[in-house]
Design a protein around this motif. Structure first.
Motif, PDB file in Angstrom:
ATOM      1  N   HIS A  35     -12.992  33.034   0.079  1.00  0.00           N
ATOM      2  CA  HIS A  35     -13.138  32.633  -1.380  1.00  0.00           C
ATOM      3  C   HIS A  35     -14.295  32.125  -1.773  1.00  0.00           C
ATOM      4  O   HIS A  35     -14.592  30.854  -1.940  1.00  0.00           O
ATOM      5  N   GLY A  94     -15.402  20.798  -3.920  1.00  0.00           N
ATOM      6  CA  GLY A  94     -15.704  21.214  -5.262  1.00  0.00           C
ATOM      7  C   GLY A  94     -14.843  20.211  -6.253  1.00  0.00           C
ATOM      8  O   GLY A  94     -15.748  19.640  -7.191  1.00  0.00           O
ATOM      9  N   ALA A  95     -13.970  20.109  -6.125  1.00  0.00           N
ATOM     10  CA  ALA A  95     -13.148  19.032  -7.035  1.00  0.00           C
ATOM     11  C   ALA A  95     -13.650  17.707  -6.972  1.00  0.00           C
ATOM     12  O   ALA A  95     -13.936  17.294  -8.111  1.00  0.00           O
ATOM     13  N   PHE A 121     -11.403  26.881 -14.470  1.00  0.00           N
ATOM     14  CA  PHE A 121     -10.806  26.135 -13.416  1.00  0.00           C
ATOM     15  C   PHE A 121     -11.759  25.111 -12.696  1.00  0.00           C
ATOM     16  O   PHE A 121     -12.846  25.603 -12.387  1.00  0.00           O
ATOM     17  N   ASP A 206     -20.582  23.492 -14.027  1.00  0.00           N
ATOM     18  CA  ASP A 206     -19.853  24.044 -12.735  1.00  0.00           C
ATOM     19  C   ASP A 206     -20.489  25.185 -11.842  1.00  0.00           C
ATOM     20  O   ASP A 206     -19.909  26.276 -12.394  1.00  0.00           O
TER      21      ASP A 206
END
Ligand SMILES: Cc1ncc(COP(=O)(O)O)c(C=O)c1O
Length: 380
Positions: A35, A94-95, A121, A206
């Motif tokens: 991913h 990441g979040a 996202f 992002d």
């Protein structure tokens, strides 16, 4: 296990470079990169030795002591990314990077409105899931009434909201990944920069999936020639070590206790992050991502069944006029090539290590052509 992941019947037991190996020794070409996480390749010798060396000296201590690795990491990241004067805050995912970026924008402006985009996202934590365009993963405790969503390219809509004076941040992916590789135009990103300057709003890029060299530039938004106020990153940053971060314009003032984390920026994480950047420089991986991306784009767009190839560098979406679910399965189990998917059912997502060479490009194209000979995929 809490059963939340649909999984493939594949158990990699080792990995090297651009390949995974299962229990029976079968070799798989990794065009999914776990991913978009594997940047310098699996089990890179420099990465292993730097982490090993660090583990034998000191692996972890909290953020209440002097850790010179953090300064070393910040300096090298500043140089390689083209943001030498920005400040670094290190986290683990990441979040978390986006959560802290949004909080910082709100702390600094004293406002709570946020602009985000359709199909975006940004993560699954409280603030990040509120700015993610997927109500199915938003719980009742994740209010999004202060978030306005617009289509990519809708500068007019964004300006209407910003002119109300209640917005702290605009958050946008450098290239939308999970949505199926949607690239915002240079004109749009330049327009957002201008509007954020005009209305005193923080522009957050992002770059968690599209950053760290994946697109052939360190950050995807650098194609548009703009600078963001805060840039978030993770995935390729640690090549598999849980590592995330945000870089912050020097005009933002830090104060003790404003942000914080137990694990972020620990010794092992810094060693992993430094090893990744050192390999980037030594092996010129960003240049490689750009060159191999162009090669792939050309070769893939010559295949009849391929309707479009979009993205930059090694973050590519290949569009077909049918659902790719069984094609992806066939590629994995017959051709032994692991691809990504997205929320667009017709898009195959390519996110390989940035170190792929000509032989991996050839293997991928040949494998795809071979799989596509299977007429059953072409049912619409
Ligand atoms: C663009 C983007 N932002 C944020 C995230 C969240 O990152 P993490 O899963 O590390 O929390 C992801 C993960 O896929 C992503 O692609």
């Amino acid at each position: 296990m809490f059963d939340v992941y649909p999984i493939y019947d594949l158990q990699p037991v080792s990995a090297l470079g651009c390949y995974l190996y299962d229990q029976s020794g079968e070799k798989y070409l990794d065009f999914y990169g776990g991913h978009a996480v594997i940047s310098i390749g699996h089990s890179h010798p420099h990465y292993i030795s730097r982490i090993e060396r660090q583990l034998k000296t000191i692996g972890f201590y909290s953020n209440s002591i002097v850790n010179p690795l953090q300064e070393e990491f910040a300096a090298l990241l500043g140089t390689v990314s083209g943001y030498p004067d920005y400040q670094l805050f290190l986290v683990n995912s990441g979040a978390e990077a986006n959560e802290n970026a949004l909080k910082l924008a709100s702390f600094t402006t004293g406002k709570k409105g946020i602009v985000s985009f359709n199909k975006a996202f940004h993560g699954r934590t409280s603030a990040t899931v509120a700015v993610t365009d997927n109500p199915k993963i938003r719980a009742a405790i994740n209010p999004s009434d202060h978030v306005s969503f617009f289509s990519l390219e809708d500068l007019k809509g964004v300006e209407n909201v910003l002119s109300n004076g209640e917005t702290c941040a605009v958050i946008i992916e450098g290239i939308q990944g999970i949505a199926g590789i949607n690239v915002p135009s240079d004109h749009f990103l330049k327009g957002l920069r201008k509007l954020c300057d005009q209305y005193g709003v923080v522009l957050i890029l992002d770059e968690i999936q599209s950053g760290y060299g994946r697109t052939g530039k360190f950050f995807a938004h650098q194609y548009a020639g703009i600078q963001a106020d805060i840039i978030t990153m993770a995935k390729g940053m640690g090549n598999g070590f849980p590592l995330g971060g945000l870089i912050i314009n020097p005009s933002f003032e830090a104060s003790h206790g404003l942000l914080g984390t137990t694990f972020g920026g620990n010794h092992l994480a810094c060693a992993a992050g430094l090893a990744v950047l050192e390999v980037f420089q030594k092996e010129r991986l960003i240049e490689n991502a750009q060159a191999k991306g162009q090669q792939l784009k050309q070769l893939l767009s010559e295949i009849d069944a391929v309707k479009e190839v979009r993205g930059h560098g090694l973050m590519l979406g290949v569009r077909f006029d049918f659902n790719i679910r069984s094609l992806r399965q066939h590629l994995l189990f017959e051709e032994k090539i692991f691809f990504g998917s997205s929320s667009d059912p017709n898009i195959l997502r390519l996110l390989p290590p940035l170190s792929i060479g000509d032989s991996q490009v050839d293997q991928l194209v040949a494998g795809l052509i071979n799989s596509l000979k299977n007429e059953e995929f072409l049912i619409h």
